[in-house]
Scaffold this motif. Sequence first.
Motif, PDB file in Angstrom:
ATOM      1  N   ARG A   1      -2.093  17.435  21.429  1.00 55.85           N
ATOM      2  CA  ARG A   1      -3.055  16.598  22.154  1.00 55.85           C
ATOM      3  C   ARG A   1      -2.759  15.103  22.015  1.00 55.85           C
ATOM      4  O   ARG A   1      -3.093  14.311  22.882  1.00 55.85           O
ATOM      5  CB  ARG A   1      -4.476  16.879  21.645  1.00 55.85           C
ATOM      6  N   ASP A   2      -2.184  14.721  20.880  1.00 57.48           N
ATOM      7  CA  ASP A   2      -1.943  13.291  20.641  1.00 57.48           C
ATOM      8  C   ASP A   2      -0.528  13.121  20.088  1.00 57.48           C
ATOM      9  O   ASP A   2      -0.280  13.360  18.906  1.00 57.48           O
ATOM     10  CB  ASP A   2      -2.981  12.754  19.652  1.00 57.48           C
ATOM     11  N   THR A   3       0.381  12.727  20.949  1.00 58.82           N
ATOM     12  CA  THR A   3       1.775  12.521  20.516  1.00 58.82           C
ATOM     13  C   THR A   3       2.029  11.082  20.094  1.00 58.82           C
ATOM     14  O   THR A   3       3.072  10.790  19.505  1.00 58.82           O
ATOM     15  CB  THR A   3       2.747  12.865  21.652  1.00 58.82           C
ATOM     16  N   GLN A   4       1.098  10.178  20.386  1.00 64.15           N
ATOM     17  CA  GLN A   4       1.386   8.751  20.222  1.00 64.15           C
ATOM     18  C   GLN A   4       0.790   8.139  18.966  1.00 64.15           C
ATOM     19  O   GLN A   4       0.950   6.945  18.746  1.00 64.15           O
ATOM     20  CB  GLN A   4       0.883   7.986  21.448  1.00 64.15           C
ATOM     21  N   CYS A   5       0.073   8.914  18.183  1.00 67.78           N
ATOM     22  CA  CYS A   5      -0.411   8.372  16.902  1.00 67.78           C
ATOM     23  C   CYS A   5       0.798   8.123  16.012  1.00 67.78           C
ATOM     24  O   CYS A   5       1.621   9.021  15.785  1.00 67.78           O
ATOM     25  CB  CYS A   5      -1.369   9.365  16.247  1.00 67.78           C
ATOM     26  N   GLY A   6       0.929   6.906  15.469  1.00 69.12           N
ATOM     27  CA  GLY A   6       2.139   6.529  14.746  1.00 69.12           C
ATOM     28  C   GLY A   6       2.150   6.975  13.302  1.00 69.12           C
ATOM     29  O   GLY A   6       2.370   6.164  12.392  1.00 69.12           O
ATOM     30  N   PHE A   7       1.927   8.262  13.053  1.00 70.64           N
ATOM     31  CA  PHE A   7       1.901   8.781  11.687  1.00 70.64           C
ATOM     32  C   PHE A   7       2.379  10.222  11.746  1.00 70.64           C
ATOM     33  O   PHE A   7       1.620  11.136  12.055  1.00 70.64           O
ATOM     34  CB  PHE A   7       0.479   8.694  11.129  1.00 70.64           C
TER      35      PHE A   7
ATOM     36  N   ALA B   1       0.835  -1.209   0.000  1.00 63.86           N
ATOM     37  CA  ALA B   1       0.000   0.000   0.000  1.00 63.86           C
ATOM     38  C   ALA B   1       0.867   1.255   0.000  1.00 63.86           C
ATOM     39  O   ALA B   1       0.564   2.237  -0.701  1.00 63.86           O
ATOM     40  CB  ALA B   1      -0.923  -0.011   1.212  1.00 63.86           C
ATOM     41  N   ILE B   2       1.938   1.238   0.777  1.00 63.37           N
ATOM     42  CA  ILE B   2       2.823   2.406   0.841  1.00 63.37           C
ATOM     43  C   ILE B   2       3.480   2.634  -0.508  1.00 63.37           C
ATOM     44  O   ILE B   2       3.494   3.754  -1.033  1.00 63.37           O
ATOM     45  CB  ILE B   2       3.885   2.213   1.940  1.00 63.37           C
ATOM     46  N   ARG B   3       4.030   1.571  -1.096  1.00 66.57           N
ATOM     47  CA  ARG B   3       4.713   1.709  -2.384  1.00 66.57           C
ATOM     48  C   ARG B   3       3.750   2.210  -3.453  1.00 66.57           C
ATOM     49  O   ARG B   3       4.090   3.104  -4.249  1.00 66.57           O
ATOM     50  CB  ARG B   3       5.314   0.369  -2.804  1.00 66.57           C
ATOM     51  N   THR B   4       2.560   1.659  -3.491  1.00 65.36           N
ATOM     52  CA  THR B   4       1.578   2.067  -4.501  1.00 65.36           C
ATOM     53  C   THR B   4       1.244   3.545  -4.383  1.00 65.36           C
ATOM     54  O   THR B   4       1.182   4.264  -5.378  1.00 65.36           O
ATOM     55  CB  THR B   4       0.295   1.228  -4.353  1.00 65.36           C
ATOM     56  N   HIS B   5       1.058   4.007  -3.144  1.00 66.65           N
ATOM     57  CA  HIS B   5       0.710   5.419  -2.972  1.00 66.65           C
ATOM     58  C   HIS B   5       1.890   6.330  -3.308  1.00 66.65           C
ATOM     59  O   HIS B   5       1.714   7.377  -3.954  1.00 66.65           O
ATOM     60  CB  HIS B   5       0.244   5.685  -1.543  1.00 66.65           C
TER      61      HIS B   5
ATOM     62  N   LEU C   1      -0.368   0.367   9.557  1.00 69.16           N
ATOM     63  CA  LEU C   1      -1.094   1.423   8.827  1.00 69.16           C
ATOM     64  C   LEU C   1      -2.455   1.706   9.456  1.00 69.16           C
ATOM     65  O   LEU C   1      -3.480   1.781   8.770  1.00 69.16           O
ATOM     66  CB  LEU C   1      -1.251   1.051   7.351  1.00 69.16           C
ATOM     67  N   ALA C   2      -2.441   1.850  10.767  1.00 67.30           N
ATOM     68  CA  ALA C   2      -3.683   2.235  11.442  1.00 67.30           C
ATOM     69  C   ALA C   2      -4.209   3.553  10.888  1.00 67.30           C
ATOM     70  O   ALA C   2      -5.419   3.777  10.811  1.00 67.30           O
ATOM     71  CB  ALA C   2      -3.445   2.355  12.947  1.00 67.30           C
ATOM     72  N   THR C   3      -3.305   4.438  10.508  1.00 62.07           N
ATOM     73  CA  THR C   3      -3.654   5.615   9.710  1.00 62.07           C
ATOM     74  C   THR C   3      -3.273   5.310   8.269  1.00 62.07           C
ATOM     75  O   THR C   3      -2.114   4.991   7.985  1.00 62.07           O
ATOM     76  CB  THR C   3      -2.900   6.862  10.198  1.00 62.07           C
TER      77      THR C   3
ATOM     78  N   ALA D   1      -7.787   3.587  12.641  1.00 61.95           N
ATOM     79  CA  ALA D   1      -8.556   2.393  12.999  1.00 61.95           C
ATOM     80  C   ALA D   1      -7.660   1.463  13.798  1.00 61.95           C
ATOM     81  O   ALA D   1      -6.551   1.126  13.362  1.00 61.95           O
ATOM     82  CB  ALA D   1      -9.081   1.694  11.746  1.00 61.95           C
ATOM     83  N   HIS D   2      -8.123   1.071  14.954  1.00 60.18           N
ATOM     84  CA  HIS D   2      -7.339   0.153  15.788  1.00 60.18           C
ATOM     85  C   HIS D   2      -7.152  -1.178  15.067  1.00 60.18           C
ATOM     86  O   HIS D   2      -8.099  -1.748  14.515  1.00 60.18           O
ATOM     87  CB  HIS D   2      -8.048  -0.072  17.117  1.00 60.18           C
ATOM     88  N   GLN D   3      -5.920  -1.664  15.070  1.00 52.80           N
ATOM     89  CA  GLN D   3      -5.600  -2.938  14.429  1.00 52.80           C
ATOM     90  C   GLN D   3      -5.284  -3.985  15.488  1.00 52.80           C
ATOM     91  O   GLN D   3      -4.571  -3.701  16.451  1.00 52.80           O
ATOM     92  CB  GLN D   3      -4.382  -2.761  13.507  1.00 52.80           C
ATOM     93  N   PRO D   4      -5.785  -5.185  15.344  1.00 54.33           N
ATOM     94  CA  PRO D   4      -5.434  -6.241  16.306  1.00 54.33           C
ATOM     95  C   PRO D   4      -3.957  -6.564  16.243  1.00 54.33           C
ATOM     96  O   PRO D   4      -3.291  -6.326  15.233  1.00 54.33           O
ATOM     97  CB  PRO D   4      -6.308  -7.423  15.861  1.00 54.33           C
ATOM     98  N   GLY D   5      -3.448  -7.091  17.348  1.00 53.20           N
ATOM     99  CA  GLY D   5      -2.047  -7.478  17.382  1.00 53.20           C
ATOM    100  C   GLY D   5      -1.135  -6.387  17.897  1.00 53.20           C
ATOM    101  O   GLY D   5       0.071  -6.399  17.603  1.00 53.20           O
ATOM    102  N   SER D   6      -1.681  -5.453  18.659  1.00 56.12           N
ATOM    103  CA  SER D   6      -0.864  -4.345  19.180  1.00 56.12           C
ATOM    104  C   SER D   6       0.255  -4.873  20.064  1.00 56.12           C
ATOM    105  O   SER D   6       0.098  -5.834  20.815  1.00 56.12           O
ATOM    106  CB  SER D   6      -1.746  -3.388  19.984  1.00 56.12           C
TER     107      SER D   6
END
Length: 860
Positions: free
Chosen positions: A212-218, A73-77, A152-154, A263-268
């Motif tokens: 407000r949100d430092t932990q979003c991984g994006f 997905a990253i490469r395609t974008h 890629l939760a974001t 979107a939360h992804q399982p396997g955190s």
Amino acid sequence: MSKTQPSDASGPTESGPHAPPDGSAGPSSVTQPGTQSGSGTIPAQPTGAPPVDLSVIVPAYNEENRLAPSLEAIRTHLDTLTTGPGRRVRWELIVVDDGSTDATAEVIDKAAATEARIRLLRTPANRGKGHAVRTGVLASRGRRVLVTDADLATPIEDLDLLQHRLDEGATAAVGSRALPGSRIAVRQHALRELLGGAGARLIRAAAVPGIRDTQCGFKLFDGDKVRAAFTRSRLDGWSYDVEILRHFHERGWPVAEVPVRWAHQPGSKVRPLAYPTVLADLVRLRWRAVRPVQIIVPALYLFFAFVLYGGLWGNLGSGYLADSGSDQTQWEWFFAVTADNVANLHNPFFTDLQNFPLGVNLMANTTMLGLSAPLAPVTLAFGAHVTWAIVLTGGLAATAIAWYWLIAKRFVRSRWAAALGGAFCAFAPPMISHGNAHPNFIVFFMFPLIIDRLLRLCEGKRTTRDGVILGLFLTYQIFLGEEALLLAVCGLVLFAVGYAIASPDVAKAVARPLLRGLGIAALVCLPLLIYPLSWQFFGAQSYHSVLHGQVGNHPMALLEFATRSMAGDEKVAASLSLNRTEENAFFGWPLVALTVALVVHLRNQPRVLALGGTALGAVVLSLGQNIPLLGTDRTLPGPWRVLAQMPLFESVIESRVAMVAVPAIGILLALGCDRLAVTRLRSERETSHRLLGWAALAVALLPLVPTPYRTVERAPTPAFLADGTWRTYVRPGHSLVPVPVPSPSDTAALHWQVDADLGFAFPGGYFNGPWGPDRIGIYGPEPRATSELLRKIRETGRIPALGARERRDFRVDLGFWRADALVLAPQDNVLPLRTAVTRLTGEEPKRIGDTWVWDVRDDR
């Protein structure tokens, strides 16, 4: 199959079909010797490799099940991105395998086999997400660097939103799940959301204001700046985001927060232990960010406060501040009774241990519930005398630290200039005078916080939040000292008026958000204070006002030196003040002259004119209703006449208004010192001016350096009371009557009561209470015939005629007090007191140790 190159034992290795065996540079060449960081050796950018527009960093640990679709997905974008007509974005995708134990590396190798711009870096062991991201960032070559999670939760498509903010001038754009416009498709577990929200607030307060949100991984960064930040980074775990954003914040590099999809992804990989780990990392970050001066200055304040109260600390329990009058005993009693109320869940606003059976309205007295209640465990464990020493010593130091913080934040560049200003605000002569006996007039650490919040309101950024916090601050200050808050409000009004005159355009601009914030603060205060203030003004033993008479400052008190100042003269100070705890001016003529000179020299600054006007207005008001004309017996009407009859102000000792000038002068001194410290010297004349300035500061301030407080030995509690013998004489619901009856000038019984664990009640005492049908406030109880009789005998040593009337009044008073025993301890005029009480009771007392006791129970 790809070939893996060896690397430093603590650093990564790189693999991929693009890594030639000869190590020649190419678009994705083998990593060259690395850069040393806090976590080991990190690979440098490939030698001779051309720069790229965008580097994407993906940390991966045991991601074999979800990494492949993410990389695709990253490469395609990325292949769809352009930098202009006909020019595609040059990109690289660096995946850092952080010591995975599954097939993560094989997944990356497979992707790299079909795309030369994908690079794999490997670490021999799992070091943490922060270490993995640092590895990738420091190996990157992009003008911009995107860090994204492997899940890629974001979605990668939201990169365009971040790019736009960097195009507008930001140096970093962080994806946020906490902003309006953020779209959360799949939420986390409620507990994780709760912990994450609490952590975000803590991070915002402690390290990264405004995010407000430092932990979003994006996150998207300026490449050069983020590589510089990671070179200095030290954290290997989940808190690396905070450390990097803190680095950007400290250097003033603008950071934009952008709402994104998530979107939360399982396997955190985030486990419960991560939350306390992040907290520990925050502590490490804050500790590393502390400059030596930020530790040295507070330590010096605390050390100096301990020096001042050295006699008290050296003789805890029996040491008594010589110039405190009866106040130390009263304050220790306040601390003890508050602790007892807290421990037994009694009403914290009332007690009948003094002034039995009517009691005392504690909310209408200076009990400082804001400290006495939180310190109740200390009082219960170590005694009220320890709490007294802590409040005095800690109060002065905390006040100095708070003013230092505000001045450094809002007024000056030099920390040492701020330190000087903070020291003056806490250790100025009026503060030292009240340090003898009035902690409610030295514990001022809330005022800098309140002022800072008012200044935030003037900025108009977060009016609602700042208004709510201001309301909470004001509420707490009510429980520290209401009269001090009233004086502070007067000072703030003087400053606001002065600033409005000096800079009317700025005043108009800030008026709207300031008034709105004040309204919000009032709405917060009202529900929190309605019950305590209702009890204070309308509850049991409430009163309307305390009339002190006219006690304004003498004009010469502004120019002379205080008793506790190094240049002070006790006789001169005594002739110009009410007593040693009310030397409310005494700034000394050199400081007055220097303050005027500073205002004149810095008059181009509106804040300086406002500060000078505040100091001048405060000292003029402090002169009282009638201002003496020096050299004559005439007076002029003072402006205090306007305030003297107003509600609340009629109870104020007007000479105390001069204390408002203390922080104004302290800030002016800091501004002057800052000018001397940071101005570059361009000529010999400027050098001489600077030397003259430092000399003027020394001449003005050295004479005001306070000397340690004198202490004396306190008389011990009589054994009859200390060992509990009194319990055989006093029943529950009845009182023990000391002879003479306790009063503001005779407070020994309050100390006895504290030593007896507040086991008995007594009439009289030292407090503020009502008198007469108008409920005018007075010190001590309403006079009764017996208490007045015994007081006069104690003072004069003479026994008046004691007839039937005196005996009848005596019996009535004993009944009103529900007295079970009268106690006469060693003191002046013991013989006439013992003789008088024996005649009134008609019985000889019993001597128990050094104490005379009359058993007056009516059921003997």
